[in-house]
Scaffold this motif. Structure first.
Motif, short mmCIF file in Angstrom:
data_model
loop_
_atom_site.label_atom_id
_atom_site.label_comp_id
_atom_site.label_asym_id
_atom_site.label_seq_id
_atom_site.Cartn_x
_atom_site.Cartn_y
_atom_site.Cartn_z
N SER A 115 -128.76 -22.69 12.47
CA SER A 115 -128.41 -21.39 13.06
C SER A 115 -129.24 -20.28 12.43
O SER A 115 -129.67 -19.34 13.10
CB SER A 115 -126.92 -21.10 12.87
N ALA A 118 -132.58 -20.42 13.89
CA ALA A 118 -132.60 -20.17 15.33
C ALA A 118 -132.15 -18.75 15.67
O ALA A 118 -131.77 -18.46 16.81
CB ALA A 118 -131.70 -21.18 16.05
N ASP A 119 -132.24 -17.86 14.70
CA ASP A 119 -131.80 -16.47 14.89
C ASP A 119 -132.88 -15.68 15.63
O ASP A 119 -133.97 -15.44 15.10
CB ASP A 119 -131.54 -15.84 13.52
N GLU A 120 -132.58 -15.28 16.85
CA GLU A 120 -133.56 -14.55 17.67
C GLU A 120 -133.89 -13.18 17.07
O GLU A 120 -135.00 -12.67 17.26
CB GLU A 120 -133.02 -14.40 19.10
N GLY A 151 -139.39 -20.08 16.31
CA GLY A 151 -139.62 -20.48 17.70
C GLY A 151 -139.29 -21.94 17.95
O GLY A 151 -138.90 -22.31 19.06
N ILE A 154 -135.14 -22.09 18.10
CA ILE A 154 -134.36 -21.31 19.06
C ILE A 154 -134.19 -22.08 20.36
O ILE A 154 -135.16 -22.55 20.95
CB ILE A 154 -135.03 -19.94 19.32
N MET A 155 -132.95 -22.19 20.80
CA MET A 155 -132.62 -22.83 22.08
C MET A 155 -131.94 -21.79 22.96
O MET A 155 -130.90 -21.25 22.60
CB MET A 155 -131.69 -24.02 21.86
N GLU A 156 -132.54 -21.49 24.08
CA GLU A 156 -131.98 -20.47 24.97
C GLU A 156 -130.87 -21.03 25.86
O GLU A 156 -130.03 -20.29 26.35
CB GLU A 156 -133.10 -19.88 25.83
N SER A 157 -130.87 -22.34 26.08
CA SER A 157 -129.88 -22.96 26.94
C SER A 157 -128.58 -23.24 26.18
O SER A 157 -128.60 -23.86 25.13
CB SER A 157 -130.43 -24.27 27.51
N ALA A 158 -127.46 -22.79 26.73
CA ALA A 158 -126.16 -23.04 26.12
C ALA A 158 -125.86 -24.54 26.12
O ALA A 158 -125.26 -25.08 25.17
CB ALA A 158 -125.06 -22.29 26.87
N LYS A 161 -127.71 -26.17 23.25
CA LYS A 161 -127.04 -25.90 21.98
C LYS A 161 -125.84 -26.82 21.78
O LYS A 161 -125.60 -27.34 20.70
CB LYS A 161 -126.61 -24.44 21.91
#
Length: 235
Positions: A115, A118-120, A151, A154-158, A161
């Protein structure tokens, strides 16, 4: 299951010349030509100086390094604690000990570490400082590594995740089962003898008795079906 190491997010400790150069470049000219009053006035009014800006770049780098070291250490404590089947209260090299060594703690610390990576917001800030003209070449090199690392995590899809979290739980359970697996070989005239994977592999290479070599091969081979039956396919 790759674990990011300190080289993935490097500190600038190796650049021992960085801070003196920064101080010399930013402060000495100010003190010579308008002196401390110029610096004092700019700080009092909130005006950003070259020193302030560069110092903020380094502050961000230091903050990320310190934060990552903390979450990574907690994960590694659980990783090795569960892998070595350490009992509760077992102290580490520095004399400290986690509250427990468990699969649940391993899963939670790994989740916390990922996490963090993966912090945007950290990615956006790293990109911001990379574009800042005050950043040194050493700092830019580090920021580029930050950007690449963030980069990757990071996962943009719920849905992605959720699947990742589920995979971590299965991985933890599989690792725990593997640690408890009774590994060894049915040796001629000795019966089952507990041996590590390293010992089995060594005997396969060095033992003169073919029957012993075969027994060790079968013992080492048993790991494959075991992990398949304990979650590897699900992962």
């Amino acid at each position: 299951w790759a674990v990011p190491c300190r080289s993935c997010i490097p500190s600038l400790h190796q650049s021992t010349s960085f801070r003196p150069k920064l101080l010399g470049a930013a402060l000495i000219p100010m003190l010579r030509g308008g002196g401390a009053s110029t610096l004092k006035a700019s700080l009092a009014t909130g005006q950003e100086t070259a020193f302030d800006c560069a110092n903020s770049v380094q502050a961000f780098i230091d903050e990320v390094n310190a934060g990552y070291e903390q979450v990574h250490r907690k994960f590694e404590e659980q990783f090795w604690g569960t892998k070595m089947a350490l009992s509760k209260g077992t102290k580490l090299a520095d004399g400290t000990a986690p509250e427990e060594y468990s699969v649940n703690a391993l899963t939670e610390t790994k989740k916390a570490m990922e996490s963090f990576l993966a912090d945007e917001k950290k990615l956006a800030e790293a990109r911001k400082w990379l574009d800042d003209p005050s950043a040194s070449e050493d700092q830019k090199k580090t920021l580029k590594m930050f950007i690449r690392t963030f980069g990757c995590y990071i996962m943009e899809s719920a849905e992605a995740k959720a699947l990742r979290e589920e995979a971590m739980k299965i991985e933890g359970s599989l690792e725990s089962s593997r640690n408890k697996m009774k590994l060894g070989a049915d040796l001629p005239e000795k019966g089952f003898t507990e041996l590590s994977s390293v010992q089995l592999a060594t005997k396969m290479r060095t033992e003169t008795d073919e029957a012993v070599r075969k027994a060790c091969f079968e013992g080492l081979r048993s790991i494959g079906p075991f992990v398949l039956d304990n979650g590897f396919l699900e992962v």
